[in-house]
Design a protein around this motif. Structure first.
Motif, short mmCIF file in Angstrom:
data_model
loop_
_atom_site.label_atom_id
_atom_site.label_comp_id
_atom_site.label_asym_id
_atom_site.label_seq_id
_atom_site.Cartn_x
_atom_site.Cartn_y
_atom_site.Cartn_z
N LEU B 116 -10.74 13.58 0.79
CA LEU B 116 -9.61 13.28 -0.09
C LEU B 116 -8.49 14.30 0.09
O LEU B 116 -7.30 13.97 -0.01
CB LEU B 116 -10.06 13.30 -1.55
CG LEU B 116 -10.76 12.05 -2.07
CD1 LEU B 116 -11.24 12.29 -3.49
CD2 LEU B 116 -9.83 10.84 -2.02
N ALA B 117 -8.89 15.55 0.35
CA ALA B 117 -7.91 16.63 0.47
C ALA B 117 -6.92 16.35 1.60
O ALA B 117 -5.77 16.82 1.57
CB ALA B 117 -8.62 17.95 0.71
N ALA B 118 -7.35 15.56 2.58
CA ALA B 118 -6.47 15.28 3.72
C ALA B 118 -5.48 14.15 3.44
O ALA B 118 -4.63 13.85 4.26
CB ALA B 118 -7.32 14.94 4.94
N LEU B 119 -5.60 13.51 2.26
CA LEU B 119 -4.70 12.39 1.93
C LEU B 119 -3.43 12.90 1.26
O LEU B 119 -3.49 13.72 0.35
CB LEU B 119 -5.36 11.45 0.92
CG LEU B 119 -6.34 10.39 1.38
CD1 LEU B 119 -6.54 9.38 0.25
CD2 LEU B 119 -5.88 9.71 2.64
N ASP B 120 -2.30 12.35 1.68
CA ASP B 120 -1.05 12.62 0.98
C ASP B 120 -0.68 11.36 0.19
O ASP B 120 -0.16 10.40 0.75
CB ASP B 120 0.05 12.97 1.99
CG ASP B 120 1.42 13.08 1.32
OD1 ASP B 120 1.48 13.07 0.06
OD2 ASP B 120 2.41 13.14 2.05
N ARG B 121 -0.98 11.37 -1.11
CA ARG B 121 -0.81 10.15 -1.90
C ARG B 121 0.63 9.69 -1.98
O ARG B 121 0.90 8.53 -2.27
CB ARG B 121 -1.39 10.34 -3.31
CG ARG B 121 -0.52 11.17 -4.22
CD ARG B 121 -1.11 11.28 -5.60
NE ARG B 121 -2.22 12.22 -5.63
CZ ARG B 121 -3.11 12.29 -6.62
NH1 ARG B 121 -3.03 11.47 -7.64
NH2 ARG B 121 -4.06 13.19 -6.59
N THR B 122 1.56 10.61 -1.75
CA THR B 122 2.97 10.22 -1.86
C THR B 122 3.48 9.55 -0.58
O THR B 122 4.62 9.11 -0.51
CB THR B 122 3.86 11.44 -2.14
OG1 THR B 122 3.78 12.32 -1.01
CG2 THR B 122 3.39 12.19 -3.38
N SER B 123 2.60 9.45 0.42
CA SER B 123 3.03 8.86 1.69
C SER B 123 3.09 7.34 1.62
O SER B 123 3.58 6.69 2.55
CB SER B 123 2.12 9.30 2.83
OG SER B 123 0.81 8.81 2.63
N ALA B 124 2.56 6.73 0.55
CA ALA B 124 2.61 5.27 0.42
C ALA B 124 2.62 4.89 -1.05
O ALA B 124 2.17 5.66 -1.90
CB ALA B 124 1.40 4.64 1.11
N ASP B 125 3.13 3.70 -1.35
CA ASP B 125 3.20 3.23 -2.74
C ASP B 125 1.91 2.56 -3.19
O ASP B 125 1.68 2.38 -4.38
CB ASP B 125 4.34 2.22 -2.89
CG ASP B 125 5.70 2.88 -2.91
OD1 ASP B 125 5.74 4.12 -3.05
OD2 ASP B 125 6.71 2.17 -2.77
N ILE B 126 1.11 2.12 -2.21
CA ILE B 126 -0.12 1.40 -2.54
C ILE B 126 -1.28 2.02 -1.76
O ILE B 126 -1.12 2.39 -0.59
CB ILE B 126 -0.03 -0.10 -2.17
CG1 ILE B 126 1.25 -0.72 -2.75
CG2 ILE B 126 -1.25 -0.86 -2.66
CD1 ILE B 126 1.45 -2.19 -2.37
N LEU B 200 -4.42 3.65 -11.56
CA LEU B 200 -5.64 3.00 -11.06
C LEU B 200 -5.73 1.61 -11.67
O LEU B 200 -5.70 1.44 -12.89
CB LEU B 200 -6.86 3.85 -11.42
CG LEU B 200 -8.20 3.38 -10.84
CD1 LEU B 200 -8.18 3.37 -9.31
CD2 LEU B 200 -9.34 4.26 -11.34
N VAL B 201 -5.83 0.59 -10.79
CA VAL B 201 -5.81 -0.81 -11.21
C VAL B 201 -7.05 -1.52 -10.68
O VAL B 201 -7.43 -1.31 -9.53
CB VAL B 201 -4.56 -1.53 -10.64
CG1 VAL B 201 -4.55 -2.99 -11.04
CG2 VAL B 201 -3.29 -0.83 -11.09
N ALA B 202 -7.66 -2.34 -11.50
CA ALA B 202 -8.76 -3.17 -11.01
C ALA B 202 -8.69 -4.56 -11.60
O ALA B 202 -8.20 -4.75 -12.72
CB ALA B 202 -10.11 -2.53 -11.36
N ALA B 203 -9.19 -5.52 -10.84
CA ALA B 203 -9.39 -6.86 -11.38
C ALA B 203 -10.61 -6.79 -12.29
O ALA B 203 -11.63 -6.22 -11.92
CB ALA B 203 -9.61 -7.85 -10.26
N CYS B 220 0.17 3.12 -6.58
CA CYS B 220 -0.77 2.22 -7.25
C CYS B 220 -2.08 2.16 -6.44
O CYS B 220 -2.05 1.84 -5.26
CB CYS B 220 -0.14 0.84 -7.36
SG CYS B 220 -1.15 -0.34 -8.26
N PHE B 221 -3.20 2.48 -7.10
CA PHE B 221 -4.51 2.47 -6.45
C PHE B 221 -5.25 1.21 -6.89
O PHE B 221 -5.66 1.10 -8.04
CB PHE B 221 -5.30 3.74 -6.81
CG PHE B 221 -4.69 4.99 -6.24
CD1 PHE B 221 -3.59 5.59 -6.84
CD2 PHE B 221 -5.21 5.55 -5.08
CE1 PHE B 221 -3.02 6.74 -6.30
CE2 PHE B 221 -4.64 6.69 -4.52
CZ PHE B 221 -3.54 7.29 -5.13
#
Lengths: 276, 276
Positions: B116-126, B200-203, B220-221
């Motif tokens: 997870l540490a390697a993820l840049d969450r701001t690099s995408a909207d979804i 965080l969104v789920a059906a 949006c996750f």
């Protein structure tokens, strides 16, 4: 009348029993075609089938099954319709269904009429159409989606995966019993379609409009093409409406079952808001 | 420097060659894990990889291949990065990839960092999130969808299918190279998620609102659960938004990859119209 249960039952213990071989052969298309029968597994699927009016001709039960009221109902329905009940071991059930951990019950059903003539297009606002769809999992998933969006069923054009394969039936999660399936060559489908009401829609890059605001109309036939090649140009050009979905990345297409679902849900929302 | 092509090449003709065995072993998860490497097949996939900055450590070519400019580019890239090129027969390629009609080229890649540490969450909207997703085809399809909707990638929670399996890589249609993949236990994911921005969104069927008009917000996750059991209640309750999709038929759920796509496209449309 229900007292003589033992008469309708057979117990099979041998792997080389001819009935086991015949049941196992239903995993292959040529044997299904010859017999006109197919296999479905699992209490939930068989209950969906029963509640949709489909009673198996033969019910195969594991002798290690747990009692369940839905299973008892299923047994009663098979007996009442004159079907056969077979008890066997989990190992033999595994051999029949090709699954390592088989469900406790499987059923043999007569294949349905899949002619276009048997379809009532006015019975639903949406129909899915698959052209040369080769993957049984994709086809089963399309049937499952058809159930979810209230589509009438799936129409298979040209050489598609067999809707009665074990993989398709499994992936359909019971929708094989609740939705219609028809099979046709393209020319016959086009003739049938144009002989009545119906809007043919496909995802396309050719002269297409955005899928979110397109003028969908019922009955709407949502068509997707082969997994590798997509739709032939001729089929796209025959559509009343070509729509395009955003493709933000490197790929230019979606998985076929995913495309059918995204488009199908869009059509559902458009038709629902139009009629509201 | 580029002149000594023959030095970097090996020709393998024997099925029992140790390199063939080692490559073939990469079809099994434990061997992939031990080696930290995985297999991908096909010129298109390997070109997607190259153009995304992923060069195979080893390139395996069929000695019956047709010449192709993209193949030459690939060979040059492997040579330039100090990789190895192996030529072998279509039969041995079939044995390595497990496909009857193998592609003319396969590559061995180092597995990526999936923390997870390697993820840049701001690099995408979804972002797509999969919990205990067991089917490699579903996972590959989710990666492919992530590419299409411009999602940053797929985050795998709990015990999921291996993103580096041959089946997942194949179904991803190259998106394994263009999207990020992260793996985490739920508690670690939740902590990471709440340490920054993110919805965080789920059906869900629990206290959910219609998916068409829900207040989606970036990043949006979009989370989907296991194929049989869906999401654990605790995970659903941890969501910022629970949404529901129409289920018009007998079934109460969609295929997991289909659910992720329908919801993902909805989020994309909502975010796009919000920023317009």
């Amino acid at each position: 009348m229900m007292g003589e249960r033992s008469d309708a039952r057979r117990i099979i213990t041998g792997f080389s029993n001819p009935t086991v071989k015949a049941l196992r052969a239903l995993r292959e298309k040529k044997h299904r075609k010859a017999a006109g029968k197919f296999l479905a597994e699992g209490l939930r699927l068989l209950t969906d089938a029963r509640e949709s009016g489909h009673i198996p001709e033969t019910l195969v039960l594991s002798d290690k099954r747990d009692p369940h009221p839905l299973l008892s109902e299923l047994e009663r329905a098979v007996e009442a319709s004159g079907g056969e009940i077979i008890e066997t071991s989990p190992d033999i059930l595994a051999k029949i269904t090709g699954k390592d951990n088989p469900q406790a019950v499987a059923g043999v059903f007569a294949e349905f009429d899949t002619s276009l003539a048997a379809l009532d297009r006015t019975s639903a606002d949406i129909w899915l159409v698959a052209q040369a769809l080769r993957d049984p999992g994709n086809l089963g998933t399309m049937l499952r989606t058809a159930d979810a969006i209230g589509a009438g069923g799936v129409i298979l054009i040209d050489d598609c995966a067999d809707p009665f394969s074990v993989e398709t039936v499994r992936a359909s999660m019971g929708a094989i019993f609740t939705r219609r399936v028809a099979r046709a060559e393209w020319a016959d489908f086009e003739q049938w379609l144009r002989a009545g009401e119906g809007q043919l829609v496909a995802a396309s890059l050719r002269d297409a409009q955005p899928y979110r605001s397109a003028p969908y109309a019922a009955p709407c036939f949502v068509m997707v093409g082969n997994e590798s090649r997509g739709l032939p140009e001729e089929y796209e050009l025959a559509c009343d409406l070509r729509v395009t979905m955003p493709m933000k990345g490197r790929a230019d297409s979606l998985n076929a079952a995913v495309a059918a679902a995204v488009l199908g849900y869009e059509v559902l929302a458009a038709l629902d808001s139009g009629s509201a």
